[in-house]
Motif scaffolding. Structure first.
Motif, PDB file in Angstrom:
ATOM      1  N   LEU A   1      -6.826   3.572  -9.852  1.00 45.20           N
ATOM      2  CA  LEU A   1      -5.429   3.520 -10.278  1.00 45.20           C
ATOM      3  C   LEU A   1      -5.320   2.759 -11.602  1.00 45.20           C
ATOM      4  O   LEU A   1      -5.812   1.634 -11.718  1.00 45.20           O
ATOM      5  CB  LEU A   1      -4.589   2.823  -9.205  1.00 45.20           C
ATOM      6  CG  LEU A   1      -3.097   3.103  -9.191  1.00 45.20           C
ATOM      7  CD1 LEU A   1      -2.832   4.559  -8.806  1.00 45.20           C
ATOM      8  CD2 LEU A   1      -2.398   2.178  -8.204  1.00 45.20           C
ATOM      9  N   PRO A   2      -4.688   3.352 -12.621  1.00 40.74           N
ATOM     10  CA  PRO A   2      -4.483   2.630 -13.889  1.00 40.74           C
ATOM     11  C   PRO A   2      -3.676   1.353 -13.658  1.00 40.74           C
ATOM     12  O   PRO A   2      -2.735   1.330 -12.861  1.00 40.74           O
ATOM     13  CB  PRO A   2      -3.715   3.634 -14.752  1.00 40.74           C
ATOM     14  CG  PRO A   2      -4.076   4.966 -14.187  1.00 40.74           C
ATOM     15  CD  PRO A   2      -4.225   4.743 -12.709  1.00 40.74           C
ATOM     16  N   ARG A   3      -4.025   0.298 -14.398  1.00 44.55           N
ATOM     17  CA  ARG A   3      -3.373  -0.996 -14.219  1.00 44.55           C
ATOM     18  C   ARG A   3      -3.093  -1.656 -15.563  1.00 44.55           C
ATOM     19  O   ARG A   3      -3.846  -1.489 -16.516  1.00 44.55           O
ATOM     20  CB  ARG A   3      -4.281  -1.939 -13.416  1.00 44.55           C
ATOM     21  CG  ARG A   3      -4.384  -1.674 -11.943  1.00 44.55           C
ATOM     22  CD  ARG A   3      -5.786  -1.964 -11.419  1.00 44.55           C
ATOM     23  NE  ARG A   3      -6.717  -0.906 -11.786  1.00 44.55           N
ATOM     24  CZ  ARG A   3      -8.014  -1.066 -11.974  1.00 44.55           C
ATOM     25  NH1 ARG A   3      -8.551  -2.256 -11.831  1.00 44.55           N
ATOM     26  NH2 ARG A   3      -8.780  -0.043 -12.289  1.00 44.55           N
ATOM     27  N   ALA A   4      -2.006  -2.395 -15.607  1.00 48.34           N
ATOM     28  CA  ALA A   4      -1.692  -3.275 -16.726  1.00 48.34           C
ATOM     29  C   ALA A   4      -1.233  -4.599 -16.146  1.00 48.34           C
ATOM     30  O   ALA A   4      -0.921  -4.697 -14.953  1.00 48.34           O
ATOM     31  CB  ALA A   4      -0.623  -2.667 -17.619  1.00 48.34           C
ATOM     32  N   VAL A   5      -1.200  -5.634 -16.987  1.00 42.53           N
ATOM     33  CA  VAL A   5      -0.834  -6.976 -16.533  1.00 42.53           C
ATOM     34  C   VAL A   5       0.365  -7.471 -17.328  1.00 42.53           C
ATOM     35  O   VAL A   5       0.394  -7.344 -18.558  1.00 42.53           O
ATOM     36  CB  VAL A   5      -2.012  -7.965 -16.699  1.00 42.53           C
ATOM     37  CG1 VAL A   5      -1.600  -9.366 -16.259  1.00 42.53           C
ATOM     38  CG2 VAL A   5      -3.221  -7.497 -15.905  1.00 42.53           C
ATOM     39  N   VAL A   6       1.351  -8.006 -16.624  1.00 41.63           N
ATOM     40  CA  VAL A   6       2.474  -8.695 -17.247  1.00 41.63           C
ATOM     41  C   VAL A   6       2.348 -10.176 -16.914  1.00 41.63           C
ATOM     42  O   VAL A   6       2.334 -10.550 -15.737  1.00 41.63           O
ATOM     43  CB  VAL A   6       3.821  -8.146 -16.749  1.00 41.63           C
ATOM     44  CG1 VAL A   6       4.970  -9.030 -17.239  1.00 41.63           C
ATOM     45  CG2 VAL A   6       4.040  -6.728 -17.222  1.00 41.63           C
ATOM     46  N   VAL A   7       2.226 -11.003 -17.954  1.00 41.16           N
ATOM     47  CA  VAL A   7       2.246 -12.450 -17.756  1.00 41.16           C
ATOM     48  C   VAL A   7       3.707 -12.875 -17.827  1.00 41.16           C
ATOM     49  O   VAL A   7       4.315 -12.882 -18.896  1.00 41.16           O
ATOM     50  CB  VAL A   7       1.399 -13.177 -18.811  1.00 41.16           C
ATOM     51  CG1 VAL A   7       1.509 -14.689 -18.626  1.00 41.16           C
ATOM     52  CG2 VAL A   7      -0.055 -12.747 -18.709  1.00 41.16           C
TER      53      VAL A   7
ATOM     54  N   ARG B   1       0.824  -1.210   0.000  1.00 42.68           N
ATOM     55  CA  ARG B   1       0.000   0.000   0.000  1.00 42.68           C
ATOM     56  C   ARG B   1       0.858   1.261   0.000  1.00 42.68           C
ATOM     57  O   ARG B   1       0.483   2.262  -0.619  1.00 42.68           O
ATOM     58  CB  ARG B   1      -0.940  -0.018   1.209  1.00 42.68           C
ATOM     59  CG  ARG B   1      -2.014  -1.088   1.095  1.00 42.68           C
ATOM     60  CD  ARG B   1      -2.995  -1.043   2.247  1.00 42.68           C
ATOM     61  NE  ARG B   1      -4.019  -2.065   2.114  1.00 42.68           N
ATOM     62  CZ  ARG B   1      -4.962  -2.305   3.016  1.00 42.68           C
ATOM     63  NH1 ARG B   1      -5.007  -1.578   4.123  1.00 42.68           N
ATOM     64  NH2 ARG B   1      -5.855  -3.255   2.822  1.00 42.68           N
ATOM     65  N   ALA B   2       1.994   1.211   0.670  1.00 40.92           N
ATOM     66  CA  ALA B   2       2.914   2.347   0.614  1.00 40.92           C
ATOM     67  C   ALA B   2       3.446   2.530  -0.796  1.00 40.92           C
ATOM     68  O   ALA B   2       3.574   3.662  -1.289  1.00 40.92           O
ATOM     69  CB  ALA B   2       4.060   2.130   1.600  1.00 40.92           C
ATOM     70  N   GLY B   3       3.748   1.418  -1.482  1.00 39.88           N
ATOM     71  CA  GLY B   3       4.209   1.508  -2.862  1.00 39.88           C
ATOM     72  C   GLY B   3       3.152   2.061  -3.787  1.00 39.88           C
ATOM     73  O   GLY B   3       3.442   2.867  -4.691  1.00 39.88           O
ATOM     74  N   LEU B   4       1.905   1.664  -3.572  1.00 41.80           N
ATOM     75  CA  LEU B   4       0.809   2.200  -4.393  1.00 41.80           C
ATOM     76  C   LEU B   4       0.599   3.681  -4.110  1.00 41.80           C
ATOM     77  O   LEU B   4       0.200   4.437  -5.008  1.00 41.80           O
ATOM     78  CB  LEU B   4      -0.478   1.420  -4.121  1.00 41.80           C
ATOM     79  CG  LEU B   4      -0.483  -0.040  -4.600  1.00 41.80           C
ATOM     80  CD1 LEU B   4      -1.751  -0.749  -4.137  1.00 41.80           C
ATOM     81  CD2 LEU B   4      -0.375  -0.115  -6.116  1.00 41.80           C
ATOM     82  N   ARG B   5       0.863   4.122  -2.881  1.00 35.30           N
ATOM     83  CA  ARG B   5       0.728   5.539  -2.571  1.00 35.30           C
ATOM     84  C   ARG B   5       1.766   6.358  -3.334  1.00 35.30           C
ATOM     85  O   ARG B   5       1.495   7.474  -3.783  1.00 35.30           O
ATOM     86  CB  ARG B   5       0.895   5.757  -1.071  1.00 35.30           C
ATOM     87  CG  ARG B   5       0.727   7.207  -0.600  1.00 35.30           C
ATOM     88  CD  ARG B   5      -0.617   7.799  -1.068  1.00 35.30           C
ATOM     89  NE  ARG B   5      -0.921   9.019  -0.402  1.00 35.30           N
ATOM     90  CZ  ARG B   5      -1.744   9.127   0.644  1.00 35.30           C
ATOM     91  NH1 ARG B   5      -2.338   8.059   1.133  1.00 35.30           N
ATOM     92  NH2 ARG B   5      -1.972  10.299   1.185  1.00 35.30           N
ATOM     93  N   ALA B   6       2.963   5.801  -3.488  1.00 32.32           N
ATOM     94  CA  ALA B   6       4.017   6.510  -4.207  1.00 32.32           C
ATOM     95  C   ALA B   6       3.832   6.435  -5.712  1.00 32.32           C
ATOM     96  O   ALA B   6       4.458   7.205  -6.449  1.00 32.32           O
ATOM     97  CB  ALA B   6       5.378   5.930  -3.827  1.00 32.32           C
ATOM     98  N   ALA B   7       2.982   5.524  -6.187  1.00 30.75           N
ATOM     99  CA  ALA B   7       2.850   5.274  -7.624  1.00 30.75           C
ATOM    100  C   ALA B   7       1.647   6.001  -8.213  1.00 30.75           C
ATOM    101  O   ALA B   7       0.725   6.419  -7.504  1.00 30.75           O
ATOM    102  CB  ALA B   7       2.724   3.776  -7.880  1.00 30.75           C
ATOM    103  N   ASP B   8       1.678   6.128  -9.543  1.00 28.82           N
ATOM    104  CA  ASP B   8       0.545   6.662 -10.302  1.00 28.82           C
ATOM    105  C   ASP B   8      -0.119   5.578 -11.134  1.00 28.82           C
ATOM    106  O   ASP B   8      -1.130   5.836 -11.798  1.00 28.82           O
ATOM    107  CB  ASP B   8       1.012   7.803 -11.218  1.00 28.82           C
ATOM    108  CG  ASP B   8       1.650   8.937 -10.435  1.00 28.82           C
ATOM    109  OD1 ASP B   8       0.991   9.467  -9.524  1.00 28.82           O
ATOM    110  OD2 ASP B   8       2.810   9.286 -10.723  1.00 28.82           O
ATOM    111  N   ALA B   9       0.445   4.380 -11.138  1.00 25.85           N
ATOM    112  CA  ALA B   9      -0.107   3.251 -11.879  1.00 25.85           C
ATOM    113  C   ALA B   9       0.469   1.974 -11.290  1.00 25.85           C
ATOM    114  O   ALA B   9       1.473   1.999 -10.567  1.00 25.85           O
ATOM    115  CB  ALA B   9       0.222   3.350 -13.363  1.00 25.85           C
ATOM    116  N   ALA B  10      -0.173   0.847 -11.594  1.00 23.32           N
ATOM    117  CA  ALA B  10       0.260  -0.443 -11.062  1.00 23.32           C
ATOM    118  C   ALA B  10       0.452  -1.434 -12.197  1.00 23.32           C
ATOM    119  O   ALA B  10      -0.367  -1.502 -13.125  1.00 23.32           O
ATOM    120  CB  ALA B  10      -0.757  -0.984 -10.053  1.00 23.32           C
TER     121      ALA B  10
END
Length: 713
Positions: free
Chosen positions: A142-148, A107-116
């Motif tokens: 929060l914008p999101r993308a997926v890496v397989v 959650r701290a990392g998501l707070r520092a981020a603008d996307a996941a």
């Protein structure tokens, strides 16, 4: 996507300094443990020429897993930042732990981020904890993308994994690339209809796809186009497409990037860290599709007194507002505070105001202090590279801020503010620790202060009843890391069984006689008092009533009787459990004109209640907690059965949105010591719970107190 490719002058420290927020991308890599987030970060660092050689998790040589506990356990235990430069864009890759115990770091990392960037292993698929995290990001917009990831896994099945992602995350999850047939280290671009071959490493060689990929490409591309058009702001585009009008690649890419930035479309990119497949595509996607800080609204802010302030904006010339998202201690430079700057510009050799409020119940006392920033650094894992400034939207490291803790706000001393903190998970696993020797006590206190300052998910409690030092942790893995960090800091500690503080009360009413008479030469001691003790309803506390007549106990000694009786009840009778919910009535006594004293009547009062307890017998009371469990409906029966096995009383259940239920129950506190771990195993990590003390009730299992009281009497 305005300002995303805007240029700026300057750029020292190997290109890691930017002057405009539009050139920054802050991306958190999230996903389950073992999905390959840290290994993928290494591959991206190599692809962007930030490091020359990828490190190994097994060998403990990765940039992000530099903590001793992470190296030993071969998994991330805290967030780490690794910036890279791609084109003219600085990308802050924020690697987060995947194990559920370290959700506070996520959650701290998501707070520092603008996307996941959600990393899902092609060999394992999607787990329930990742689904919960996706839902949490969706609520935050929060914008999101997926890496397989892990295409080289022996059981890798990319198409099945993409289908699982679509089922778990929704229909707006669609691939932008597909792996080439035959196991070749290559991707097929669905938009560009080109083959990206990594056989010779990074960058990939471009060519046309072979005929064996044509049918796969056509079907997947049609699905992608329809998905992007469905999210397009141009409502006429779908009509034109259905009418057979071709959609140009430029229009498709522009609409795709806008939909990703709005968090309504979520692209999927296959990748393999070992071969480098997909690294160029991931970096391109982050740089062009993910939003810059200019497109992501900063959190709300108030004054330290709680007065709301105007909404912050990511303006380098605005008021300074930064937040500490991680705190660590380096053996050479001391405390290192990782900060996300939301407004203004941080510069070295300037005074700042450090403010932290709202976490006093977790051992973080409210604090405000003015300090001076000595140096600023761009962190690459544990490596710190000095930089001249850090603008709004960027991430940097500050050293030697003595009062700064994780979650604190750094602002201008002339305009102090407090950024609204992110939601902290509640630690619910108690671990009792004690210094092994007296010489370890100072080291233990010093290291505990350091750990609590850096970890807001850790709560420190000094239990006044059991006299134990209790660390409330997120789970067993979190507790293991905390204990190892304590020992690494020079404090030898032992772990004790957590003791639950009980109470006792009288089983029935009884009279007690207290006689304290001593004549041993000189000034004697004389006090006699008679009391009656009766039980009261739960929660009534302890009362003292004086009903003496005729001055049998002089009025100046009545408070002495009360003091002695109440002190004995608080100390406990027979088994050291405090006695509660009783009324003590003083009805008779005797005094001596010379030998009576305050101390004598205190002793007599204590003896009187002990005598009454021996006659009436005591009942042991155990603490009862009110528990609220939120869980998926599929696990409702298992959780209800488990609560019943814990002697819990279910007060009710209710259905909530998203196929979940809320269960309310009352459970003895001693049955909840390991509940945080056991509930996670029972529900595959998809349930959460809260607890609060409700009241005390008679314990059916603890050895009755009356026998011990009589034996002691």
């Amino acid at each position: 996507m305005a300002d995303k490719n805007s240029r700026t002058s300057g750029g020292t420290a190997a290109g890691f300094v930017v002057d405009e927020p539009g050139r920054v991308r802050n991306v958190a890599l999230v996903g389950p443990s073992g999905s390959g987030k840290t290994t993928l970060t290494e591959a991206l660092l190599v692809a962007a020429h930030a490091v020359n050689r990828a490190g190994s998790v097994v060998e403990g040589t990765t940039v992000c897993d530099h903590d001793e506990a992470a190296i030993r356990q071969q998994r991330s235990v805290s967030l780490a930042v690794a910036p890279v430069v791609h084109g003219d864009v600085k990308i802050n890759l924020i690697d987060t732990p995947g194990y559920a115990d370290f959700v506070g770091e996520v959650r701290a990392g998501l707070r520092a981020a603008d996307a996941a960037l959600f990393v899902v292993s092609a060999g394992h698929g999607v787990d329930s904890a990742t689904v919960s995290l996706w839902e949490e990001c969706a609520v935050a917009g929060l914008p999101r993308a997926v890496v397989v990831s892990r295409l080289d896994h022996a059981r890798a099945d990319v198409e099945a994994t993409i289908a699982a992602c679509q089922e778990a995350f929704g229909a707006s999850v669609l691939p932008l690339y597909l792996p080439a047939q035959g196991g070749d280290p290559a991707l097929i671009g669905l938009v560009t209809r080109r083959r990206y071959d990594y056989a010779n490493g990074h960058p990939p060689q471009l060519s046309d796809p072979g005929p064996e990929d044509a049918e796969r490409l056509r079907a997947a591309r049609d699905a992608l186009i329809e998905g992007v058009i469905a999210e397009s702001e141009d409502e006429s585009l779908m009509d034109r497409y259905l009418a057979g009008e071709p959609v140009s690649d430029d229009v498709l890419i522009d609409d795709l990037e806008k939909a990703v930035a709005r968090a309504t479309f979520h692209p999927v990119i296959p990748a393999c860290a070992e071969t480098g497949v997909g690294t160029a595509e991931i970096l391109d996607g982050i740089a062009h599709a993910f939003p810059s800080p200019l497109e992501h609204a900063p959190p709300a802010a108030t004054t330290p007194d709680g007065v709301p302030l105007p909404r912050l904006s990511p303006d380098p010339n605005g008021p300074l507002a930064a937040e500490i998202v991680h705190t660590s201690v380096d053996s050479y430079v001391g405390r290192v505070s990782l900060a996300r700057v939301f407004s203004g510009t941080l510069s070295p050799e300037r005074p700042v105001h450090v403010s932290g409020h709202g976490l006093a119940e977790r051992g973080h006392a409210d604090h405000d202090a003015d300090e001076r920033v000595a140096h600023l650094y761009s962190p690459l894992g544990a490596t710190l590279r000095e930089v001249p400034h850090c603008v709004a939207g960027d991430v940097c490291a500050l050293t030697k801020l003595t009062s700064a803790e994780t979650g604190d706000t750094v602002s201008d001393p002339g305009d102090p503010m407090l950024i609204e903190p992110w939601q902290m998970p509640e630690p619910l696993l108690p671990v009792a620790v004690a210094a092994q020797t007296r010489s370890d006590e100072d080291a233990l206190a010093r290291n505990l202060a350091r750990l609590v300052a850096g970890d807001p998910t850790l709560r420190l409690e000094r239990n006044a009843d059991t006299h134990q030092l209790v660390l409330w942790c997120m789970g067993e893995a979190h507790a293991e890391v905390v204990l190892s960090q304590l020992r690494a800091g020079g404090a030898e500690v032992t772990v004790e069984p957590v003791r639950i503080s009980h109470r006792a009360t009288f089983a029935t009413s009884a009279d007690g006689h207290g006689r304290h008479v001593k004549q041993s030469g000189g000034h004697g001691q004389y006090a006699v008092c008679d009391v009656s003790v009766e039980p009261l309803e739960r929660g009534a506390g302890v009362e003292f009533v004086n009903r003496t007549v005729g001055g049998v106990v002089p009025h100046q000694f009545i408070p002495s009787v009360e003091k002695g009786a109440l002190a004995q009840l608080k100390q406990g009778i027979g088994n050291d459990d405090p006695v509660v919910d009783v009324r003590v009535t003083l009805f008779d006594g005797k005094a001596h004109s010379v030998d009576s004293s305050d101390a004598a009547f205190q002793t007599a009062g204590a003896l009187a209640v002990k005598d009454a307890a021996a006659k009436a017998g005591l009942v042991t009371l155990e603490p009862l907690d009110e528990v609220v469990v939120r869980l998926p409906d599929a696990y409702l029966g298992a959780v209800l059965g488990d609560l019943s096995a814990r002697r819990g009383r279910v007060l009710g259940t209710e259905s909530v949105a998203g196929g979940h239920s809320i269960v309310r129950a009352e459970v003895p506190a001693e049955e909840l010591v390991k509940y945080a771990v056991q509930l996670r195993g029972l529900t595959s990590g998809r349930a959460s719970f809260t607890r609060r003390h409700a009241r005390y009730e008679p314990s059916p299992h603890r050895t009755p107190a009356p026998d011990r009281a009589k034996a002691k009497a």
